[in-house]
Scaffold this motif. Structure first.
Motif, mmCIF file in Angstrom:
data_model
loop_
_atom_site.group_PDB
_atom_site.id
_atom_site.type_symbol
_atom_site.label_atom_id
_atom_site.label_comp_id
_atom_site.label_asym_id
_atom_site.label_seq_id
_atom_site.Cartn_x
_atom_site.Cartn_y
_atom_site.Cartn_z
ATOM 1 N N GLN A 56 47.841 -14.746 -2.663
ATOM 2 C CA GLN A 56 48.156 -14.993 -4.111
ATOM 3 C C GLN A 56 49.512 -15.403 -4.160
ATOM 4 O OE1 GLN A 56 47.034 -11.786 -6.838
ATOM 5 N NE2 GLN A 56 47.633 -12.856 -8.449
ATOM 6 N N ASP A 80 45.862 -28.483 -5.116
ATOM 7 C CA ASP A 80 44.840 -28.044 -4.346
ATOM 8 C C ASP A 80 44.115 -29.804 -3.730
ATOM 9 O OD1 ASP A 80 43.072 -29.580 -6.311
ATOM 10 O OD2 ASP A 80 41.942 -27.892 -7.057
ATOM 11 N N LEU A 86 47.936 -26.758 -9.510
ATOM 12 C CA LEU A 86 47.435 -25.135 -9.833
ATOM 13 C C LEU A 86 48.685 -24.518 -10.429
ATOM 14 C CD1 LEU A 86 46.024 -24.714 -6.250
ATOM 15 C CD2 LEU A 86 44.812 -25.168 -8.222
ATOM 16 N N SER A 87 50.024 -24.873 -10.127
ATOM 17 C CA SER A 87 50.828 -24.119 -10.579
ATOM 18 C C SER A 87 52.166 -24.760 -10.225
ATOM 19 C CB SER A 87 51.109 -22.750 -9.717
ATOM 20 O OG SER A 87 52.253 -22.196 -10.441
ATOM 21 N N GLU A 110 51.906 -19.143 -13.120
ATOM 22 C CA GLU A 110 50.112 -18.751 -13.125
ATOM 23 C C GLU A 110 50.001 -17.695 -11.891
ATOM 24 O OE1 GLU A 110 51.594 -21.678 -13.216
ATOM 25 O OE2 GLU A 110 50.887 -22.878 -15.066
ATOM 26 N N VAL A 113 46.786 -17.688 -8.989
ATOM 27 C CA VAL A 113 46.535 -18.900 -8.054
ATOM 28 C C VAL A 113 46.424 -18.154 -6.779
ATOM 29 C CG1 VAL A 113 47.289 -20.822 -6.970
ATOM 30 C CG2 VAL A 113 47.656 -20.531 -9.488
ATOM 31 N N TYR A 121 46.268 -27.359 0.744
ATOM 32 C CA TYR A 121 47.069 -27.456 -0.269
ATOM 33 C C TYR A 121 48.344 -28.605 -0.243
ATOM 34 C CZ TYR A 121 44.088 -23.657 -1.624
ATOM 35 O OH TYR A 121 43.013 -22.549 -1.842
#
Length: 207
Positions: A56, A80, A86-87, A110, A113, A121
Motif C-alpha cells: 500500500q 499502472d 493512480l496517485s 490517495e 492505492v 507500475y
C-alpha cells in the motif's frame, strides 16, 4: 573501499528503513558524489517496477542531491500498466519534506492505492524548469532497492516536452533514479486469520 562497504550499507538500509522502495547507499560513505543527471524542461522521468507482495502506497519521494532541499517544486506520480495515474503529489521546494537515505518524502493523498504482484507500475517526476542543483541519483551500484520492489529495465522518460506530469514510456540506455516511494505491506488473509486465532487464544488464557 567503496565496494567492500557496499553490502554492509545495503544491509543497514534494509534494516533501518524496511518500507522505502529505493535508497542512496552512498550517503553514509561518500555523500552526494553520485548525482549527475538533470531532467529537461517539460519532461517526466522515472522508472518501472514490479512487487513481490501487495504493497500500500503511503508516500511519494524524490532524490535530494546534497540533502539541502530543492530549488523548485516537482509533481510526482505513479501509474499502472494501462497508463492510469493512480496517485500524485507535489514535492515542494526547500527542505521541509522528510529526508530518508537521500530522498525526501511527502504523503500520497490517495491512501488506498495498492501495488499487486503480476502488474508493472511506473513512477515519475515532472520538471517545469531546470534547477541546476536538483540532480537525479546516477552512479551504478550505489542505490539499493527494497527486496519486495524490482526495477524493470532502465530509466524511462517522456518522448518530448509536455505541460505537466505525463507517464514516461521511452527507455534510456543509462539508469538514473529520481523518484522513490514508501509503502506498508498488506497482510494476506491467512496472516489475518493467524493473528485472530493468536489473539483469541490469548483472550481465553486471561479469562
Amino acid at each position: 573501499m567503496r565496494r567492500c562497504c557496499l553490502f554492509a550499507l545495503i544491509s543497514t538500509v534494509a534494516m533501518l528503513n524496511p518500507n522505502i522502495a529505493v535508497a542512496d547507499t552512498a550517503v553514509d560513505a561518500e555523500p552526494f558524489s553520485d548525482a549527475t543527471f538533470i531532467l529537461n524542461v517539460g519532461r517526466t522521468g522515472g522508472w518501472r517496477f514490479t512487487v513481490d507482495a501487495p504493497l500500500q502506497l503511503t508516500h511519494l519521494g524524490l532524490y535530494d542531491w546534497q540533502a539541502d532541499g530543492f530549488e523548485g517544486s516537482y509533481p510526482i506520480g505513479v501509474w499502472d500498466q494501462g497508463g492510469t495515474l493512480l496517485s500524485s503529489a507535489i514535492m515542494p521546494s526547500g527542505s521541509d519534506a522528510e529526508l530518508i537515505n537521500g530522498f525526501r518524502y511527502v504523503e500520497a493523498p490517495e491512501g488506498g492505492v495498492i501495488f499487486t504482484p503480476g502488474q508493472t507500475y511506473t513512477i515519475g517526476y515532472f520538471a517545469s524548469a531546470i534547477f541546476p542543483n536538483d540532480h537525479a541519483l546516477h552512479e551504478p551500484g550505489w542505490h539499493a532497492f527494497n527486496p519486495l520492489v524490482h526495477q524493470v529495465g532502465t530509466a524511462v522518460a517522456t518522448n518530448g516536452a509536455f505541460p505537466g506530469l505525463t507517464i514516461p514510456t521511452v527507455q534510456f540506455t543509462e539508469n538514473w533514479l529520481g523518484p522513490s516511494f514508501q509503502f506498508t505491506v498488506v497482510p494476506s488473509p491467512a496472516s489475518w486469520i493467524a493473528l485472530s486465532v493468536f489473539a483469541l487464544r490469548g483472550f481465553r488464557r486471561h479469562r
